[in-house]
Design an enzyme around this catalytic site. Structure first.
Site, PDB file in Angstrom:
ATOM      1  N   CYS A 272       0.877  -1.354   0.204  1.00 26.05           N
ATOM      2  CA  CYS A 272      -0.177  -0.282   0.257  1.00 26.05           C
ATOM      3  C   CYS A 272       0.499   1.237  -0.131  1.00 26.05           C
ATOM      4  O   CYS A 272       0.117   2.258  -0.893  1.00 26.05           O
ATOM      5  CB  CYS A 272      -1.028  -0.196   1.563  1.00 26.05           C
ATOM      6  SG  CYS A 272      -2.297  -1.124   1.140  1.00 26.05           S
ATOM      7  N   ARG A 342       5.057  -8.132  -1.234  1.00 27.55           N
ATOM      8  CA  ARG A 342       4.461  -6.869  -1.569  1.00 27.55           C
ATOM      9  C   ARG A 342       5.423  -6.281  -1.619  1.00 27.55           C
ATOM     10  O   ARG A 342       5.356  -5.398  -0.420  1.00 27.55           O
ATOM     11  CB  ARG A 342       3.185  -6.933  -2.089  1.00 27.55           C
ATOM     12  CG  ARG A 342       2.302  -8.162  -3.021  1.00 27.55           C
ATOM     13  CD  ARG A 342       0.607  -8.125  -2.799  1.00 27.55           C
ATOM     14  NE  ARG A 342       0.394  -7.855  -1.211  1.00 27.55           N
ATOM     15  CZ  ARG A 342      -0.775  -7.507  -1.443  1.00 27.55           C
ATOM     16  NH1 ARG A 342      -2.176  -7.261  -2.201  1.00 27.55           N
ATOM     17  NH2 ARG A 342      -1.456  -7.424  -0.186  1.00 27.55           N
TER      18      ARG A 342
HETATM   19  P1  NAI Z   1      -5.018  -8.924  -3.068  1.00 25.39           P
HETATM   20  O1  NAI Z   1      -4.401  -9.045  -4.423  1.00 25.39           O
HETATM   21  O2  NAI Z   1      -4.281  -9.796  -1.917  1.00 25.39           O
HETATM   22  O3  NAI Z   1      -6.962  -9.316  -3.700  1.00 25.39           O
HETATM   23  C1  NAI Z   1      -7.556  -8.971  -4.517  1.00 25.39           C
HETATM   24  C2  NAI Z   1      -8.254 -10.405  -5.302  1.00 25.39           C
HETATM   25  O4  NAI Z   1      -9.192  -9.509  -6.109  1.00 25.39           O
HETATM   26  C3  NAI Z   1      -6.994 -10.743  -6.395  1.00 25.39           C
HETATM   27  O5  NAI Z   1      -7.704 -12.302  -5.176  1.00 25.39           O
HETATM   28  C4  NAI Z   1      -8.052 -10.687  -7.242  1.00 25.39           C
HETATM   29  O6  NAI Z   1      -7.675 -12.079  -8.350  1.00 25.39           O
HETATM   30  C5  NAI Z   1      -9.503 -10.391  -7.220  1.00 25.39           C
HETATM   31  N1  NAI Z   1      -9.932 -10.044  -8.443  1.00 25.39           N
HETATM   32  C6  NAI Z   1      -9.633  -8.624  -9.824  1.00 25.39           C
HETATM   33  N2  NAI Z   1     -10.328  -8.334  -9.997  1.00 25.39           N
HETATM   34  C7  NAI Z   1     -11.504  -9.137  -9.710  1.00 25.39           C
HETATM   35  C8  NAI Z   1     -13.024  -9.056 -10.499  1.00 25.39           C
HETATM   36  N3  NAI Z   1     -12.955  -8.528 -11.357  1.00 25.39           N
HETATM   37  N4  NAI Z   1     -14.150 -10.253 -10.374  1.00 25.39           N
HETATM   38  C9  NAI Z   1     -13.983 -10.896  -8.934  1.00 25.39           C
HETATM   39  N5  NAI Z   1     -12.311 -11.219  -8.268  1.00 25.39           N
HETATM   40  C10 NAI Z   1     -11.148 -10.192  -8.407  1.00 25.39           C
HETATM   41  O7  NAI Z   1      -5.670  -7.292  -3.055  1.00 25.39           O
HETATM   42  P2  NAI Z   1      -5.703  -6.559  -1.521  1.00 25.39           P
HETATM   43  O8  NAI Z   1      -4.173  -6.938  -0.253  1.00 25.39           O
HETATM   44  O9  NAI Z   1      -6.390  -6.950  -0.688  1.00 25.39           O
HETATM   45  O10 NAI Z   1      -5.533  -5.789  -1.524  1.00 25.39           O
HETATM   46  C11 NAI Z   1      -7.459  -5.105  -2.310  1.00 25.39           C
HETATM   47  C12 NAI Z   1      -7.633  -3.674  -1.916  1.00 25.39           C
HETATM   48  O11 NAI Z   1      -7.331  -3.136  -0.815  1.00 25.39           O
HETATM   49  C13 NAI Z   1      -6.055  -3.024  -2.964  1.00 25.39           C
HETATM   50  O12 NAI Z   1      -7.157  -1.478  -3.426  1.00 25.39           O
HETATM   51  C14 NAI Z   1      -5.041  -2.316  -1.955  1.00 25.39           C
HETATM   52  O13 NAI Z   1      -4.719  -1.014  -2.017  1.00 25.39           O
HETATM   53  C15 NAI Z   1      -5.958  -2.432  -0.705  1.00 25.39           C
HETATM   54  N6  NAI Z   1      -6.160  -2.173   0.779  1.00 25.39           N
HETATM   55  C16 NAI Z   1      -4.654  -3.438   1.134  1.00 25.39           C
HETATM   56  C17 NAI Z   1      -4.524  -3.305   2.798  1.00 25.39           C
HETATM   57  C18 NAI Z   1      -3.924  -4.676   2.802  1.00 25.39           C
HETATM   58  O14 NAI Z   1      -2.860  -4.303   4.282  1.00 25.39           O
HETATM   59  N7  NAI Z   1      -2.798  -5.486   1.624  1.00 25.39           N
HETATM   60  C19 NAI Z   1      -4.774  -2.682   3.845  1.00 25.39           C
HETATM   61  C20 NAI Z   1      -5.808  -1.735   2.948  1.00 25.39           C
HETATM   62  C21 NAI Z   1      -6.314  -1.415   1.916  1.00 25.39           C
END
Ligand code: NAI
Length: 481
Positions: A272, A342
């Site tokens: 992030c 990441r």
């Molecule tokens: P991640 O990469 O672990 O998970 C995202 C998931 O979305 C993946 O499994 C992917 O296959 C799925 N995906 C993508 N497009 C899709 C679609 N059209 N239909 C269904 N599934 C789909 O990412 P993460 O870490 O969970 O982050 C998600 C969001 O949350 C990002 O915007 C990130 O910036 C934000 N975020 C992340 C934090 C963290 O600690 N990892 C904390 C706060 C916010």
């Protein structure tokens, strides 16, 4: 019955929804994803992410009111509230490349929601998105709505990996942004009722949409800025003989500054901080605010400087070359208690050492060989895409990098050790045994300040600890080439 569907079963979607399911037994929660292996893992005994306490929560609810599925359209169609927690990578091509958020996955999720919906829905931004994304998403939804009402909310997630379950159980705050219209306010109340199952009402902050979106970017920028500030101090400490831990403690006792997030290190990582700051920089530039953009850009520059400085310390201390030398890398995850790699600083440090022809032996208790080799081969920003859509790059040569499952194995016959993640076990290694098994002089470069410097120097190690008074050996070596 309220039905919730979350699109994206990642580090945010999985744990967040598991906790909602646990705390709201009368709500049915479905977490959906296009990545079949990820969903299979959520339905198995080996969850796709390591997070203390997560197994327990999932086991309590899975199959009762918590479901993981690849049937995205079915669950979206049935839900009253749809969270969207998909990837929002940094763009690598086209307008805003290297800074702006790539909303491809968000947009495709929004179009799919509009396509399959047969009833009114609240659509919640859980992903971190640029300010005004809600407006764009609203347009997609309303232009394709077929008479259905969509109300959009922003509910950014503030959990920290490694303590996600603790943070979700007891959040400092939950932030819900919505339109200042009767429908917007009604939607805010509906989502507030979900969180109110376990979060005190005074910790549920309700704002307008744009404040909620910007608050998430601002929070991450402020947090990263603290790390870059203390890391900038660490360089000055090394130059002057001050000790950064003592400086951090001294300034942290000022209640206006506070003690948290003041540990000097090899640099911040995680999915992030960099991404969100770049995004903020881009938004500032687009709004004609170059001075503000440059201010935040500097936070990333100092982070890059800290990683480069660390590599240079290693190389210059070891007679200005690590060519052919075995260096043990302890820790690869971006912080302890997670297997997430990441943007981990370990990637840049390892690449720097490989650039000087070192041979690396890497150990991390939670990161697989496959992941490490992939990370070392991948181009910047390519990691933030659904697994099956990640661009493939040539793999890193196994001749230069070996990944082992034991710290002592990694250390055996090495010339130097780099500690890059603050895993507790690195504090308690038998350092006499470690010393006996290394080439001499034996170097330790502690990028997380976990070792007892005096004890190690007494054993005979040459120790570099970020921001601490330098070993006599290191004093005359240049820190930055
Ligand atoms: P991640 O990469 O672990 O998970 C995202 C998931 O979305 C993946 O499994 C992917 O296959 C799925 N995906 C993508 N497009 C899709 C679609 N059209 N239909 C269904 N599934 C789909 O990412 P993460 O870490 O969970 O982050 C998600 C969001 O949350 C990002 O915007 C990130 O910036 C934000 N975020 C992340 C934090 C963290 O600690 N990892 C904390 C706060 C916010």
């Amino acid at each position: 019955m309220v039905k919730i569907c979350c699109i994206g079963a990642g580090y945010v979607g999985g744990p967040t929804m598991a906790v909602i399911a646990l705390k709201c037994p009368e709500i049915e929660v479905a977490v959906v994803d296009i990545a079949t292996p990820r969903i299979n893992a959520w339905n198995s005994d080996h969850l796709p992410i390591y997070e203390p306490g997560l197994d327990d929560v999932v086991k309590k609810c899975r199959g009762k009111n918590l479901f993981f599925s690849t049937d995205v359209e079915k669950h979206v169609a049935e839900a009253n509230i749809v969270f969207v927690s998909v990837n929002t990578p940094t763009k690598t091509q086209g307008l805003g490349a290297g800074k702006a958020a790539d909303l491809t996955y968000w947009e495709s999720a929004a179009r799919m929601i509009a396509d399959v919906s047969k009833s009114d829905k609240i659509v919640v931004e859980k992903s971190t998105v640029p300010v005004k994304t809600a407006e764009a998403i609203e347009r997609i939804l309303t232009h394709n709505r077929k008479g259905i009402n969509f109300t959009i909310l922003s509910n950014p997630e503030f959990l920290a990996e490694g303590t996600a379950i603790k943070d979700l159980f007891n959040p400092d705050r939950v932030l819900i942004g919505g339109r200042e219209t009767p429908e917007g306010q009604k939607a805010i109340h509906a989502l507030r009722d979900v969180y109110a199952h376990w979060v005190p009402l005074d910790r549920i902050l309700c704002t307008n949409l744009w404040s909620a979106e910007l608050s998430k970017l601002a929070a991450n920028a402020f947090l990263a800025q603290r790390i870059s500030s203390v890391n900038a101090m660490s360089a000055l400490c090394e130059a002057t003989g001050a000790d950064v831990s003592q400086v951090s403690h001294s300034i942290g006792t000022d209640s206006r500054i506070g003690p948290k997030f003041l540990n000097a290190s090899v640099g911040f990582g995680g999915s992030c901080f960099q991404k969100d700051i770049l995004n903020l920089v881009y938004i500032c530039e687009c709004n004609g605010l170059p001075e503000v953009a440059n201010y935040w850009k500097q936070v990333i520059k100092v982070n890059d400087y800290q990683k480069a400085r660390f590599v240079n310390r290693i190389v210059s201390s070891m007679f200005n070359t690590v060519s052919g030398k075995k260096i043990a890398v302890l820790g690869f995850a971006f912080k302890k208690d997670t297997g997430d790699t990441r943007e981990t600083p370990a990637i840049d440090v390892c690449k720097g050492l490989l650039g000087d022809k070192a041979k690396l032996s890497i150990y991390d208790p939670q990161v697989s060989e496959e992941q490490i080799l992939k990370d070392l081969a991948m181009k910047k920003f390519d990691w933030d895409h659904p697994a099956h859509l990640q661009p493939t790059s040539p793999t890193t040569s196994k001749k230069e990098v070996s990944v082992v499952w034991d710290a002592y194995e990694a250390i055996k016959d090495s010339h130097g050790i780099c500690i890059l993640t603050e895993w507790d076990e690195f504090k308690n290694l038998d350092y006499q045994k470690v010393f006996d098994n290394m080439q001499k002089p034996a170097f330790i470069f502690d990028g997380r300040n976990v070792v007892d410097v005096k004890k190690l120097r007494d054993i005979g190690f040459i120790v570099y600890s970020i921001g601490k008074p330098l070993d006599a050996w290191l004093k005359d070596m240049p820190a930055v080439a």
